[in-house]
Write an enzyme that holds these catalytic residues in place. Structure first.
Site, mmCIF file in Angstrom:
data_model
loop_
_atom_site.group_PDB
_atom_site.id
_atom_site.type_symbol
_atom_site.label_atom_id
_atom_site.label_comp_id
_atom_site.label_asym_id
_atom_site.label_seq_id
_atom_site.Cartn_x
_atom_site.Cartn_y
_atom_site.Cartn_z
ATOM 1 C CE LYS A 34 -17.718 10.109 -28.205
ATOM 2 N NZ LYS A 34 -17.599 10.272 -26.783
ATOM 3 N N GLY A 53 -26.384 13.537 -26.093
ATOM 4 C CA GLY A 53 -25.754 13.440 -27.405
ATOM 5 C C GLY A 53 -25.810 12.032 -27.984
ATOM 6 N N GLY A 68 -18.146 17.169 -17.521
ATOM 7 C CA GLY A 68 -17.216 18.300 -17.556
ATOM 8 C C GLY A 68 -16.106 18.166 -18.582
ATOM 9 C CE1 TYR A 69 -9.645 19.613 -19.404
ATOM 10 C CE2 TYR A 69 -9.972 18.654 -21.563
ATOM 11 C CZ TYR A 69 -9.190 19.354 -20.669
ATOM 12 O OH TYR A 69 -7.955 19.788 -21.034
ATOM 13 C CG MET A 103 -15.466 17.255 -30.813
ATOM 14 S SD MET A 103 -16.090 18.915 -30.566
ATOM 15 C CE MET A 103 -15.329 19.710 -31.949
ATOM 16 N NE ARG A 119 -13.205 7.787 -20.791
ATOM 17 C CZ ARG A 119 -14.463 7.632 -20.386
ATOM 18 N NH1 ARG A 119 -15.461 7.984 -21.163
ATOM 19 N NH2 ARG A 119 -14.718 7.130 -19.186
ATOM 20 N N GLY A 147 -18.914 19.521 -28.513
ATOM 21 C CA GLY A 147 -20.032 18.557 -28.492
ATOM 22 C C GLY A 147 -20.986 18.910 -27.358
ATOM 23 C CG HIS A 148 -19.692 18.565 -23.240
ATOM 24 N ND1 HIS A 148 -18.327 18.460 -23.189
ATOM 25 C CD2 HIS A 148 -20.175 17.419 -22.709
ATOM 26 C CE1 HIS A 148 -17.992 17.303 -22.647
ATOM 27 N NE2 HIS A 148 -19.091 16.643 -22.350
HETATM 28 P P1 AMP Z 1 -19.905 13.388 -21.069
HETATM 29 O O1 AMP Z 1 -19.434 14.641 -20.407
HETATM 30 O O2 AMP Z 1 -18.903 12.759 -21.980
HETATM 31 O O3 AMP Z 1 -20.529 12.420 -20.100
HETATM 32 O O4 AMP Z 1 -21.082 13.825 -22.046
HETATM 33 C C1 AMP Z 1 -22.149 14.610 -21.614
HETATM 34 C C2 AMP Z 1 -23.161 14.692 -22.721
HETATM 35 O O5 AMP Z 1 -22.537 15.254 -23.872
HETATM 36 C C3 AMP Z 1 -23.725 13.329 -23.151
HETATM 37 O O6 AMP Z 1 -25.099 13.471 -23.468
HETATM 38 C C4 AMP Z 1 -22.911 13.010 -24.379
HETATM 39 O O7 AMP Z 1 -23.560 12.161 -25.282
HETATM 40 C C5 AMP Z 1 -22.748 14.384 -24.977
HETATM 41 N N1 AMP Z 1 -21.576 14.420 -25.863
HETATM 42 C C6 AMP Z 1 -20.292 14.152 -25.542
HETATM 43 N N2 AMP Z 1 -19.508 14.235 -26.638
HETATM 44 C C7 AMP Z 1 -20.325 14.564 -27.673
HETATM 45 C C8 AMP Z 1 -20.130 14.773 -29.067
HETATM 46 N N3 AMP Z 1 -18.937 14.665 -29.637
HETATM 47 N N4 AMP Z 1 -21.206 15.095 -29.818
HETATM 48 C C9 AMP Z 1 -22.430 15.194 -29.252
HETATM 49 N N5 AMP Z 1 -22.686 15.003 -27.955
HETATM 50 C C10 AMP Z 1 -21.648 14.683 -27.168
#
Ligand code: AMP
Length: 287
Positions: free
Chosen positions: A155, A153, A37-38, A190, A193, A42-43
């Site tokens: 990332k 992602g 979330g948030y 992105m 955090r 990127g998401h």
């Molecule tokens: P998170 O919410 O941070 O756990 O991320 C959820 C998904 O979004 C994961 O597959 C991450 O790798 C992807 N993700 C987060 N930030 C980015 C970014 N800047 N670019 C590409 N994918 C991202």
């Protein structure tokens, strides 16, 4: 996006509800985008890939307590459900799965998924709970939502490697799609955090992408010694007071084993603590 293109995103929190909805999608393709979330661009880029590829898309938001150690930032992890729902509706996501902790980990929950080898490197060294928690929750989400496609992602390069390995080793019938890392215009990777950084900390955080770009240039100029490149990255980041480097890895992008020389396709991955946030970034160099 115009108001006419908006569609209501159905928000469900129980396993029965999500199963009923995804049962109704049988015979059509379903994509899953797991997140904590948030939501940021990127998401949103992952979600767009799913919307393009699949007939239906489920986005999950679950801040997974099992991937945080007690000393980590679980309690301050950012969240804003109504803002996230607005974003999902603006691009036409069908369903948001938003379970609570007891739904995912009911009392008596005892199972963990452990992927060996690649979890010993990079983030796995300093965050021992991380990948057990990630693999377990992702497998649960696959079993609950039953997508044919799932989008992750680059990332989180190591997380993707863990999920690909688990999916292959356990013959999970889900196609894993890799989606490139998305950056802010000034280069910062992105991340949800980032919102916990003060303006000053955010400026310091630019040293991560700056050090990666500098490494790329050095490799292009013929410097291939990992030791030299690592020292250079350290100098750039340490020049920002208050940054604390967790690791700088120059490694094989598949095995994640350290390389002494940058030869062929190489991953440079970093983790740095700045204020309340531990930030990661990476780039691929070579063919
Ligand atoms: P998170 O919410 O941070 O756990 O991320 C959820 C998904 O979004 C994961 O597959 C991450 O790798 C992807 N993700 C987060 N930030 C980015 C970014 N800047 N670019 C590409 N994918 C991202």
């Amino acid at each position: 996006m115009t108001a006419e293109l908006k569609q209501q995103t159905v928000v469900v929190s129980t396993i029965d509800e999500i199963r009923k909805l995804t049962d109704a999608f049988r015979g059509e393709t379903l994509g899953l985008v797991p997140t904590m979330g948030y939501l940021h661009d990127g998401h949103m880029n992952l979600i767009k890939q799913s919307l393009n590829k699949c007939d239906h898309t489920v986005v999950s938001i679950f801040i997974n307590p099992r991937q945080f150690s007690p000393s980590e930032d679980l309690d301050i992890y950012p969240n804003n459900l109504s803002r996230d729902i607005e974003k999902l509706e603006s691009i036409g996501v069908d369903v948001l799965f938003y379970p609570n902790r007891d739904t995912i980990y009911p009392e008596g929950f005892k199972t963990n998924i452990q992927v060996d080898g690649i979890t010993q490197h990079l983030c796995g060294k300093s965050r021992p709970e991380l990948f057990k928690g990630v693999a377990t929750v992702v497998l649960k989400l696959f079993n609950i939502v039953r997508p044919q496609h799932a989008f992750f992602g680059e990332k989180d390069w190591q997380q993707l490697a863990v999920i690909e390995t688990m999916t292959r080793d356990l013959n999970i019938d889900v196609h894993i799609h890799r989606v490139p890392l998305i950056r802010e215009p000034d280069g910062l990777a992105m991340s949800s955090r980032n919102s916990n950084l003060s303006p000053e900390e955010r400026k310091k955080a630019l040293s991560l992408s700056r050090s990666l770009n500098d490494s790329k240039e050095k490799v292009n100029r013929g410097i291939t010694s990992s030791k030299q490149l690592r020292q250079n990255i350290k100098n750039i980041i340490a020049a920002e007071p208050g940054t604390q480097i967790d690791y700088i890895s120059i490694c094989d992008p598949i095995s994640l084993e350290e390389k002494e020389e940058v030869k062929g396709r190489t991953l440079i991955a970093l983790a740095v603590k700045i204020g309340p946030a531990r930030l990661i970034d990476n780039c691929i160099i070579g063919d």
